[in-house]
Design a protein around this motif. Structure first.
Motif, mmCIF file in Angstrom:
data_model
loop_
_atom_site.group_PDB
_atom_site.id
_atom_site.type_symbol
_atom_site.label_atom_id
_atom_site.label_comp_id
_atom_site.label_asym_id
_atom_site.label_seq_id
_atom_site.Cartn_x
_atom_site.Cartn_y
_atom_site.Cartn_z
ATOM 1 N N TYR A 1 -13.246 -53.843 -50.491
ATOM 2 C CA TYR A 1 -12.033 -53.599 -50.104
ATOM 3 C C TYR A 1 -12.083 -52.837 -48.809
ATOM 4 O O TYR A 1 -13.116 -52.152 -48.522
ATOM 5 C CB TYR A 1 -11.032 -52.884 -51.166
ATOM 6 C CG TYR A 1 -10.782 -53.318 -52.270
ATOM 7 C CD1 TYR A 1 -9.483 -54.079 -52.452
ATOM 8 C CD2 TYR A 1 -11.604 -53.268 -53.441
ATOM 9 C CE1 TYR A 1 -9.208 -54.807 -53.711
ATOM 10 C CE2 TYR A 1 -11.047 -54.106 -54.690
ATOM 11 C CZ TYR A 1 -10.069 -54.875 -54.829
ATOM 12 O OH TYR A 1 -9.542 -55.622 -55.774
ATOM 13 N N ILE B 1 -10.025 -50.734 -45.519
ATOM 14 C CA ILE B 1 -8.926 -49.915 -44.784
ATOM 15 C C ILE B 1 -9.542 -50.064 -43.221
ATOM 16 O O ILE B 1 -10.594 -49.303 -42.832
ATOM 17 C CB ILE B 1 -8.681 -48.507 -45.241
ATOM 18 C CG1 ILE B 1 -8.534 -48.625 -46.574
ATOM 19 C CG2 ILE B 1 -7.467 -48.208 -44.628
ATOM 20 C CD1 ILE B 1 -8.235 -47.444 -47.371
ATOM 21 N N VAL C 1 -4.820 -43.773 -51.782
ATOM 22 C CA VAL C 1 -5.521 -44.811 -51.854
ATOM 23 C C VAL C 1 -6.912 -44.586 -52.422
ATOM 24 O O VAL C 1 -7.529 -45.049 -53.256
ATOM 25 C CB VAL C 1 -5.869 -45.751 -50.541
ATOM 26 C CG1 VAL C 1 -6.738 -46.865 -50.772
ATOM 27 C CG2 VAL C 1 -4.394 -46.269 -49.955
ATOM 28 N N PHE D 1 -6.313 -52.756 -47.921
ATOM 29 C CA PHE D 1 -5.289 -51.608 -48.323
ATOM 30 C C PHE D 1 -4.563 -51.326 -47.153
ATOM 31 O O PHE D 1 -5.347 -50.961 -46.033
ATOM 32 C CB PHE D 1 -5.999 -50.490 -48.844
ATOM 33 C CG PHE D 1 -6.564 -50.660 -50.110
ATOM 34 C CD1 PHE D 1 -5.743 -50.949 -51.462
ATOM 35 C CD2 PHE D 1 -7.933 -50.462 -50.447
ATOM 36 C CE1 PHE D 1 -6.450 -51.308 -52.767
ATOM 37 C CE2 PHE D 1 -8.479 -50.490 -51.943
ATOM 38 C CZ PHE D 1 -7.829 -50.970 -52.871
ATOM 39 N N GLY E 1 -1.719 -48.349 -46.207
ATOM 40 C CA GLY E 1 -0.898 -47.502 -46.557
ATOM 41 C C GLY E 1 -0.080 -46.889 -45.964
ATOM 42 O O GLY E 1 0.731 -45.741 -46.194
ATOM 43 N N ASN F 1 -4.232 -58.914 -49.941
ATOM 44 C CA ASN F 1 -3.534 -57.523 -49.240
ATOM 45 C C ASN F 1 -2.608 -56.864 -49.937
ATOM 46 O O ASN F 1 -1.758 -57.299 -50.795
ATOM 47 C CB ASN F 1 -2.848 -58.125 -47.952
ATOM 48 C CG ASN F 1 -3.786 -58.722 -46.885
ATOM 49 O OD1 ASN F 1 -4.215 -57.683 -46.139
ATOM 50 N ND2 ASN F 1 -3.680 -59.949 -46.736
ATOM 51 N N LEU F 2 -3.161 -55.649 -50.339
ATOM 52 C CA LEU F 2 -2.351 -54.526 -51.063
ATOM 53 C C LEU F 2 -1.489 -53.318 -50.386
ATOM 54 O O LEU F 2 -2.231 -52.719 -49.644
ATOM 55 C CB LEU F 2 -3.107 -53.882 -52.078
ATOM 56 C CG LEU F 2 -4.029 -54.895 -53.131
ATOM 57 C CD1 LEU F 2 -5.194 -55.637 -52.704
ATOM 58 C CD2 LEU F 2 -4.408 -54.090 -54.288
ATOM 59 N N LEU G 1 -1.413 -47.978 -58.254
ATOM 60 C CA LEU G 1 -2.379 -48.576 -57.303
ATOM 61 C C LEU G 1 -3.843 -48.737 -58.357
ATOM 62 O O LEU G 1 -4.209 -50.063 -58.163
ATOM 63 C CB LEU G 1 -2.736 -47.994 -56.180
ATOM 64 C CG LEU G 1 -3.775 -48.491 -55.212
ATOM 65 C CD1 LEU G 1 -3.378 -49.942 -54.934
ATOM 66 C CD2 LEU G 1 -4.079 -47.778 -53.941
ATOM 67 N N ILE H 1 -5.280 -52.319 -58.563
ATOM 68 C CA ILE H 1 -6.733 -52.922 -58.216
ATOM 69 C C ILE H 1 -7.272 -53.487 -59.506
ATOM 70 O O ILE H 1 -8.229 -54.515 -59.337
ATOM 71 C CB ILE H 1 -7.306 -51.424 -57.907
ATOM 72 C CG1 ILE H 1 -6.928 -50.875 -56.593
ATOM 73 C CG2 ILE H 1 -9.306 -51.669 -57.678
ATOM 74 C CD1 ILE H 1 -7.416 -49.437 -56.095
#
Length: 384
Positions: free
Chosen positions: A213, A215, A228, A291, A293, A313-314, A339, A343
């Motif tokens: 994942y 960021i 996160v 992620f 946030g 995309n979270l 979250l 996940i």
């Protein structure tokens, strides 16, 4: 001929962030021959040059610490006024990016209006909420925003959420607003999956395609890194969490390490920055998920880039992110375990579900946020 003066970015060619990229794309993709752009650039001299057929004028700014950006905007607007007067121009637009000069704005807006020029403002996001500013600077930002909203001839909001906020919070001024989004690059990386650049980067950081994942963003508290990381540590995921950000001499990094002990989880990898844009795009494309946030501000460029490149995309469930992601993303709250559970469920997605999400995400960008669409909307607004 419509003369459009753009101030508030550091200038072009773009080397910095969102506003600089916007101005670069706006000038590069210009279609309407009846528009001439004049772009203020922060420079070491006061020379002029042309780039993307736009007249760029350097503004040399004394080092005034945190007030340097305010001084830059003031000197830029003074230069616009001088140029309009010297060249006897009329029917101009001076477009100011961000709300830094509120206490001084009314005077310059009146002078420009007397010259037949309109003054537009892009209010950007909630700059007064950003944790990087101390209390007094945040107070200045809020007052400055109010005064620029009050006196602008038009406010161009790059987020419908920001437009709603401007209309609601400043309803006593009856602000005139319009919505034109920020844009995104919808091309794919020129690197193939086995390019030496990406393979070397994977080897250096012990990563595998589709097994991490990602960021990407400024390393600041309001982007919810702690949330996160804590939730990822709670999850059962066997994938890695890769964080691309500048953490050098960052006090927040030390605080985060102390609070979460993330160094005890070998899945979490801070890998520094990636300035090679082709490589960064390929890293996004080969991530399993992304992620986001961020909760302060309007349309975020890094979110647009993620939706254009990463299939899953979270996003933190706030109005700005939901406006952009719509049905092309998954959403999480700040609730404990929310979250982490998402996940774990995301890890179990079928390849068909992943592909479907990726198609929806990319369609959001192609339909609503492509640079060609954004530039076309700006040109229509400039020439109304």
């Amino acid at each position: 001929m419509k003369h459009v003066f753009i101030i508030g970015s550091k200038g072009i060619p773009a080397k910095y962030g969102g506003f600089e990229t916007f101005v670069d794309e706006l000038t590069k993709r210009k279609v309407n021959g009846d528009i001439t752009y004049h772009v203020s650039c922060m420079g070491e001299n006061n020379e002029e040059f042309y780039y993307n057929n736009a007249r760029c004028f350097n503004v040399k700014v004394p080092n005034a610490g945190s007030a340097k950006a305010v001084l830059y905007d003031i000197l830029s607007i003074q230069e616009c006024i001088k140029y309009i007067k010297d060249n006897k121009l009329s029917n101009c637009i001076v477009y100011i990016l961000a709300c830094r000069i509120g206490p001084f704005f009314s005077k310059y807006r009146k002078e420009l209006n007397r010259l037949g020029a309109k003054v537009w403002v892009n209010p950007d996001g909630h700059e007064w909420k950003r944790s990087k500013w101390n209390y007094w600077i945040r107070q200045y930002w809020k007052v400055s925003e109010r005064l620029m909203v009050k006196h602008a001839n038009l406010l161009v909001c790059d987020s419908k959420g920001i437009e709603t906020y401007i209309k609601d919070d400043y309803s006593n001024y009856s602000p005139k607003t319009t919505f034109i989004a920020y844009g995104a690059d919808v091309t794919v990386s020129p690197l193939n999956d086995n390019d030496e650049k990406i393979l070397n980067w994977f080897k250096k950081h012990e990563l595998t395609s589709k097994e991490y994942y990602l960021i990407v963003g400024r390393f600041v508290p309001e982007n919810n890194y702690e949330l996160v990381i804590r939730e990822f540590m709670k999850s059962k995921s066997k994938k890695d969490l890769v964080i691309i950000s500048n953490i050098e001499k960052n006090e927040f990094y030390s605080q985060l390490l102390q609070n979460t002990k993330f160094d005890q989880d070998k899945r979490i990898k801070f890998v520094g920055t990636v300035y090679d844009q082709d490589l960064l795009k390929k890293i996004r494309e080969l991530a399993y998920g992304y992620f986001h946030g961020h909760e302060v501000g309007g349309t975020n460029p890094s979110l647009l880039e993620a939706l254009a490149s990463t299939k899953v995309n979270l996003l933190l469930d706030v109005v700005f992110n939901k406006e952009v992601g719509s049905n092309g993303a998954l959403y999480f709250s700040k609730g404990s375990g929310n979250l982490a559970s998402l996940i774990d469920n995301t890890d179990q997605m079928t390849s068909a579900t992943v592909e479907e999400l990726g198609i929806k995400a990319r369609k959001r960008i192609l339909d609503e946020y492509s640079w060609d669409k954004i530039v076309s909307e700006y040109e229509a607004q400039f020439t109304m």
